[in-house]
Each structure stands twice: as structure tokens, then as C-alpha cells.
Design a protein around this motif. Structure first.
Motif, PDB file in Angstrom:
ATOM      1  N   GLU A 158      35.692 -84.451 -27.075  1.00  0.00           N
ATOM      2  CA  GLU A 158      35.309 -83.040 -27.033  1.00  0.00           C
ATOM      3  C   GLU A 158      36.603 -82.220 -26.983  1.00  0.00           C
ATOM      4  O   GLU A 158      37.270 -82.134 -25.950  1.00  0.00           O
ATOM      5  N   PHE A 159      36.961 -81.609 -28.105  1.00  0.00           N
ATOM      6  CA  PHE A 159      38.236 -80.895 -28.189  1.00  0.00           C
ATOM      7  C   PHE A 159      38.244 -79.589 -27.403  1.00  0.00           C
ATOM      8  O   PHE A 159      39.313 -79.089 -27.043  1.00  0.00           O
ATOM      9  N   ASN A 160      37.075 -79.025 -27.141  1.00  0.00           N
ATOM     10  CA  ASN A 160      37.052 -77.760 -26.404  1.00  0.00           C
ATOM     11  C   ASN A 160      37.667 -77.906 -24.999  1.00  0.00           C
ATOM     12  O   ASN A 160      38.200 -76.937 -24.446  1.00  0.00           O
ATOM     13  N   LYS A 161      37.599 -79.098 -24.437  1.00  0.00           N
ATOM     14  CA  LYS A 161      38.094 -79.290 -23.066  1.00  0.00           C
ATOM     15  C   LYS A 161      39.620 -79.210 -22.978  1.00  0.00           C
ATOM     16  O   LYS A 161      40.177 -79.037 -21.894  1.00  0.00           O
ATOM     17  N   PHE A 162      40.323 -79.332 -24.106  1.00  0.00           N
ATOM     18  CA  PHE A 162      41.787 -79.324 -24.066  1.00  0.00           C
ATOM     19  C   PHE A 162      42.370 -77.918 -23.966  1.00  0.00           C
ATOM     20  O   PHE A 162      43.505 -77.751 -23.526  1.00  0.00           O
ATOM     21  N   GLY A 163      41.591 -76.899 -24.381  1.00  0.00           N
ATOM     22  CA  GLY A 163      42.156 -75.550 -24.403  1.00  0.00           C
ATOM     23  C   GLY A 163      43.384 -75.526 -25.283  1.00  0.00           C
ATOM     24  O   GLY A 163      43.319 -75.892 -26.468  1.00  0.00           O
ATOM     25  N   ASP A 164      44.524 -75.104 -24.745  1.00  0.00           N
ATOM     26  CA  ASP A 164      45.783 -75.076 -25.500  1.00  0.00           C
ATOM     27  C   ASP A 164      46.719 -76.213 -25.102  1.00  0.00           C
ATOM     28  O   ASP A 164      47.918 -76.192 -25.430  1.00  0.00           O
ATOM     29  N   ASP A 165      46.218 -77.212 -24.389  1.00  0.00           N
ATOM     30  CA  ASP A 165      47.055 -78.310 -23.903  1.00  0.00           C
ATOM     31  C   ASP A 165      47.273 -79.327 -25.029  1.00  0.00           C
ATOM     32  O   ASP A 165      46.505 -80.282 -25.206  1.00  0.00           O
ATOM     33  N   LEU A 166      48.335 -79.124 -25.793  1.00  0.00           N
ATOM     34  CA  LEU A 166      48.629 -79.973 -26.946  1.00  0.00           C
ATOM     35  C   LEU A 166      48.906 -81.411 -26.518  1.00  0.00           C
ATOM     36  O   LEU A 166      48.426 -82.360 -27.146  1.00  0.00           O
TER      37      LEU A 166
END
Length: 609
Positions: A416-424
């Protein structure tokens, strides 16, 4: 090749009767031959070479000339030049007889297909001799069979084929001799005569007179092996279309598809316009159809009068948007695009697209239009919405699946990519632990090179999801980082209102709600230029560090902003949606063609040394 069963004459019968079976290559189990089989090549006229074999009740026994090996085919250089020299002599003979081997015109009354349709009910053995049944036809000779005082030829024109039936008694004696000695396969003939259906059911023109309209100097490919050299097929497409009629049919279907596209969009009120192929701006940023939604390497030329470089367009997008600023509300262009990039079964340096823009609509409208265009083209060409593409059954029945990029990636690998926010770093760490990525060094390198979470998401999609999208699927809501010309999503931050259509694991169309805010547009394009220049600097550094100084990267070209486009936006562009559709890939799909070169008449090829 024509095979003729020739009965043995008395002398031959006596000869074989005198032979003993032991150690005799012509006899099997004391059985004597009844016929000689004579094989005549159809690649030239009656002067063709022949070979013979002995037949006993259908048993083929070696005799006569040995069959030539395939390595010395008639298409070899020496044979080709021999045939050419022979045919040039025939051209000279025709001229010495007062005949022009390269005619100005020919008045024909029907095409081959028209005759087949008009006389479809003519019975076997019947001939129509009324004045209205006297026809004139023209086309290329693709088969030639001689039987003494009878000669049969197969004539092919743009519509199909029909047999020409020559009887010595029907023609002036000099014409029958010309037919025997001067007409070759590949020649273009005009013929006049009545219509007959032979006893075997072959509709034929019983020729009363004929004329050589174009004398062919080079032999056509062997009838049975055909033109099989793939590289030669692309280099000499004209021969390919003669030898393989289905190839010409592909290009007829291509023309029909383009015609249907025009018909469909114009029925919805779109106006076709033309925009410049040669452009002054060094290159402009574009996401319509460009891999990764970035820019594409251009072809560069030089204009002598202006004294400056010009660039072949990599998209029609920005000029079509200028038309919206100018007051047009529905515009489209079908045109050639040029990108100085790789060549593959899916990519050609020049290709054809339709780009279209509609004021006061969003990307939902363009999804509907895309479905309409492709389904109408499928019906026009194939008459149905279910088709086979390279062994895979594709269903084009509407509506097509619509799913977001985030959800498709989550379905495929559970992230789920939404959980990363801007944390590359967090995004890269999780992705690099997935089996599809960790076991492939190239994929790992692509992920590690990403500069944002949006880029990581897109790379994962292209690696894992895209190849599996066989049925028509609209992939929605792309990251803003890879969509510099798309409007921000109205509900989801960091995304844009953009879709791409995938069929058979390849992109077919790209569209979005257009960005109309001139300040936002400037910021995005300036950021894109900065990213490109960073890549360019790294590429230059890499080049200078190599021993030979050769260029190894595709990022060493300049990118500048199209200031005039940004100026146009500041005058105000209405809310709009835009879509780009690759016509070559659509033709591939609808004609079951494996390579883009199969649907481009004259694809770009490397020059032979």
C-alpha cells in the motif's frame, strides 16, 4: 512450377521394354514406367528450364536432370542478373517490333473482384459472348502455365485475381508467339476478351487481345518459398506485397482504421487541424505517450535560410492546446511523431498518433471517447469485438475495467503506497524486498535510481503490473511527479487526473484532465528541466570518464521551456481533457501483427554496409 504428365512415345516404350530390372534406376520390382513428368518453372516464360521424372502409377522415380539445390535458387545474384539480362533483351525486341513495353495508360472496364462478383452464377463450361460481356482488365501476372496451344495466366490487381485464358486460335499468330516468348511472371498486362468459366470452375477472361503495359526486369520470389527473409521484406516492401498478398491487406486495414478514427471523432464534432513538424524550441517537455511522462530525445536538422537548428516534433500536444486558447473547443490531429530513441517490435523512430483535445471536459470524457474509437475501428475491420492477438483472446466489449495505479500495485504485490507519504527510503526498502525486484539486478537499479515515492510506484507498476494487463484496462490517477501536464487530482493529493489504456500488456493511449494553471505549469516544467539537466551533467561526467569518450547515455541533449506555450496559457485556456492514441499499436492489435514494422509500410532500418 507447372507439372505435366507426358505419355511415353513409342521409342521410349521400346527402350524401357528392353531394359532389365537388375541395377536399373528406372525400374522398381520389374514395373515399367507409363509417363514422364515434366516440371516447368513459372518464374519466366516458355524458355524456362524443365526437369523430368519417371512415374509408374503415381510412383516417382528419379530421372532426367537432378533437382537444383536450394542454395542456387533463382533469387541468387547470378541467376537474378541472368534473368535481368534476358528480360532487357525482350524489352529491346518489343521496341524493335514497334511495341512500347512501358505503356502510358490502359482503359479497363472492370477489376478482377468485380468480374468475380458479376459472373458468380456463370456455370462451369459456360461462356458469355454478348457485346456487354466483352471486358478489359489489367494487372500483374503472378502465375503462367503453358499447355501447347493453350496458355493460362493468373492476373492480380488491387482487388483480387482472375485467370486469363489464351487459345492460339483466338489470337493473331504473332500475339500468341509474343505471349510464349516475351511475357514473364511479374509483367503487368492489359487484356481484352469475353468471360468464360472453365470446366474446373475457374472464372476466366478468354483473351482476344493483350498488351504488355510494363515489362518486369527482375524475377519475383519463388512461388512456394515466397519472400521469407524478414529483413528483406521490410527493405523491399513492394516485393513483399507482391509475394505476400496478406501484407498488402494489412495496409488496407490500416487505411480503414485511420478512416474510421476520423469518422468517429468528427461525428462528435472534432475538427482536424495541422500543427508544425519543424519546431524552433530545442525540445519541449511532454507526457503524451512519452515513457515515464518525461521528455523525448529529438531529431535535429538545420534551416539554411533561418541559420538555425530546427527540431522534429516529439508530440503535437502543445500546439493543439494553443488552438484551445485561440477559441477552438474540439480539435484533433493525426500525424507523424519523431523520437530519436530505441527501435524494437513496439517502437519505431517515426510513428503515427492521434491527439485530441476537448474544452469543458475531463479525463472521464476521454475514457468514453477512447472506448468508442477502438470499438468502432474493431467493428469496421473485423466485424466483431472479440479478437485473437498472438494466441490471446481479447474482448473489447464495453465497459472496460477502470482501476487506479495504487490498487493495481497493491493487488499484484500487496504494498500500500499511500502509507509511505513522502518517505522515499521507506518505499525503496519495502519494494527492494519483494521477489519481483530483489531477484533482478536491472529492476533493483531502476528502483534505487528513483527520486520520489511517485517514481517508485510507477517503476513497480511497469515492472510487475503492466505486462499482465492483457484485457482492456484504464489505469487511473498517476503520481504528479511523472505527469507534468496533467491537472492535480481533485480528491487525492500527490496524484493527477490521468489515465493510460493498456491492452495485451502494452500502452495504447494516454490522457488526462489538462493543466490550465499557467503558474503551476511553469513550476512543473522548470522542475522537469532541472531534473533533466542533472541527468545530463551526470551523463557528461560519465562520458568524460570513459577511455574513448564515446557517448553512453541518452540524456546529453538540451531541454528548454516552450515560453510561447506558457504565454498562451497566461491568456487563458478553458478546462479541457486531452488524449493521445498510438495508431501503429492499434493497427497491430486489430491485424494480429507481432511487430510494429509489420504495420508500417517502410519502417526505419539500418543501412546495409
Amino acid at each position: 512450377m507447372v507439372v505435366v504428365l507426358q505419355p511415353l512415345n513409342l521409342k521410349q516404350l521400346l527402350y524401357f521394354a528392353s531394359l532389365k530390372a537388375n541395377n536399373n534406376p528406372f525400374l522398381i520390382w520389374n514395373t515399367r514406367p507409363l509417363f514422364i513428368v515434366r516440371c516447368f518453372s513459372t518464374s519466366s516464360s516458355s524458355s524456362s528450364s524443365s526437369s523430368s521424372a519417371i512415374v509408374d502409377g503415381g510412383t516417382l522415380i528419379q530421372a532426367g536432370r537432378n533437382r537444383r539445390s536450394s542454395s542456387s535458387s533463382t533469387n541468387s545474384t547470378s541467376d537474378r542478373e541472368t534473368v535481368r539480362a534476358s528480360r532487357i533483351k525482350k524489352v529491346q525486341e518489343l521496341r524493335s517490333n514497334g511495341l512500347d513495353p512501358y505503356a502510358y495508360k490502359w482503359d479497363r472496364t472492370h477489376t478482377a473482384n468485380q468480374l468475380q462478383e458479376i459472373y458468380r452464377n456463370l456455370g462451369n463450361g459456360e461462356e458469355s459472348k454478348s457485346e456487354s460481356d466483352f471486358v478489359s482488365i489489367a494487372g500483374r501476372i503472378v502465375a503462367h502455365r503453358d499447355f501447347g496451344k493453350l496458355t493460362f495466366m493468373t492476373l492480380r490487381d488491387d482487388s483480387g485475381t482472375i485467370q486469363l485464358y489464351y487459345e492460339k486460335e483466338r489470337l493473331p499468330s504473332d500475339q500468341f508467339e509474343q505471349l510464349k516468348t516475351l511475357v514473364d511472371i511479374g509483367d503487368i498486362l492489359g487484356a481484352r476478351g469475353s468471360i468464360k468459366r472453365t470446366e474446373k470452375g475457374e472464372l476466366s477472361v478468354c483473351v482476344n487481345s493483350f498488351s504488355i503495359l510494363t515489362k518486369s526486369l527482375l524475377p519475383l520470389p519463388d512461388k512456394y518459398r515466397g519472400l521469407t527473409d524478414v529483413d528483406k521484406r521490410y527493405r523491399q516492401r513492394y516485393v513483399d506485397m507482391i509475394a505476400n498478398p496478406e501484407v498488402a491487406e494489412t495496409f488496407r486495414k490500416r487505411a480503414k482504421i485511420i478512416s474510421e478514427i476520423r469518422k468517429t471523432v468528427e461525428s462528435s464534432g472534432f475538427v482536424e487541424v495541422e500543427t508544425p513538424v519543424l519546431q524552433v524550441v530545442k525540445t519541449f517537455c511532454s507526457s503524451q505517450g512519452a515513457a515515464g511522462g518525461a521528455e523525448a530525445r529529438p531529431f535535429i536538422t538545420y534551416h539554411n535560410s533561418l541559420g538555425q537548428d530546427l527540431y522534429l516534433r516529439i508530440a503535437t500536444e502543445l500546439h493543439l492546446k494553443r488552438m484551445l486558447v485561440g477559441g477552438f473547443e474540439k480539435v484533433y490531429e493525426i500525424g507523424r511523431i519523431f523520437r530519436n530513441e530505441g527501435i524494437s517490435t513496439r517502437h519505431n523512430p517515426e510513428f503515427t498518433t492521434i491527439e485530441m483535445y476537448e474544452a469543458y471536459s475531463d479525463y472521464e470524457s476521454m475514457m468514453n471517447m477512447t472506448e468508442e474509437i477502438i470499438t468502432q475501428c474493431a467493428l469496421a475491420v473485423n466485424g466483431k469485438l472479440t479478437l485473437d492477438y498472438q494466441g490471446v483472446e481479447i474482448c473489447l466489449e464495453r465497459p472496460w475495467r477502470r482501476e487506479t495505479m495504487h490498487n493495481l500495485v497493491k493487488e499484484a504485490i500487496g504494498i500500500e503506497f499511500n502509507k509511505f507519504g513522502d518517505d522515499l527510503n521507506a518505499a525503496k526498502k519495502v519494494v527492494l524486498e519483494t521477489p519481483d525486484i530483489v531477484n533482478d539486478n536491472q529492476n533493483k537499479n531502476l528502483i534505487e535510481a528513483c527520486t520520489s515515492v511517485g517514481h517508485v510506484l510507477n517503476e513497480v507498476f511497469e515492472i510487475v503490473v503492466e505486462p499482465k494487463l492483457m484485457q482492456p484496462t484504464f489505469v487511473l490517477d498517476y503520481p504528479i511527479e511523472i505527469s507534468p501536464l496533467a491537472k492535480p487530482h481533485r480528491r487525492h493529493s500527490g496524484l493527477t487526473e490521468r489515465f493510460e489504456l493498456f491492452i495485451c500488456g502494452r500502452e495504447m493511449a494516454n490522457a488526462f484532465s489538462e493543466l490550465t494553471d499557467p503558474l503551476d505549469q511553469r513550476e512543473r516544467l522548470e522542475e522537469q528541466v532541472r531534473q533533466h539537466n542533472n541527468k545530463k551533467a551526470a551523463a557528461v561526467s560519465e562520458i568524460s570518464s570513459t577511455e574513448d569518450g564515446t557517448e553512453r547515455a541518452d540524456d546529453s541533449y538540451d531541454v528548454t521551456l516552450d515560453e510561447d506555450f506558457l504565454t498562451a496559457l497566461e491568456y487563458g485556456m478553458p478546462p479541457a481533457s486531452g488524449m493521445g492514441l498510438g495508431i501503429d499499436r492499434l493497427v497491430m492489435l486489430l491485424t494480429n501483427s507481432a511487430s510494429i514494422r509489420d504495420v508500417i509500410a517502410f519502417p526505419v532500418l539500418k543501412t546495409l554496409q
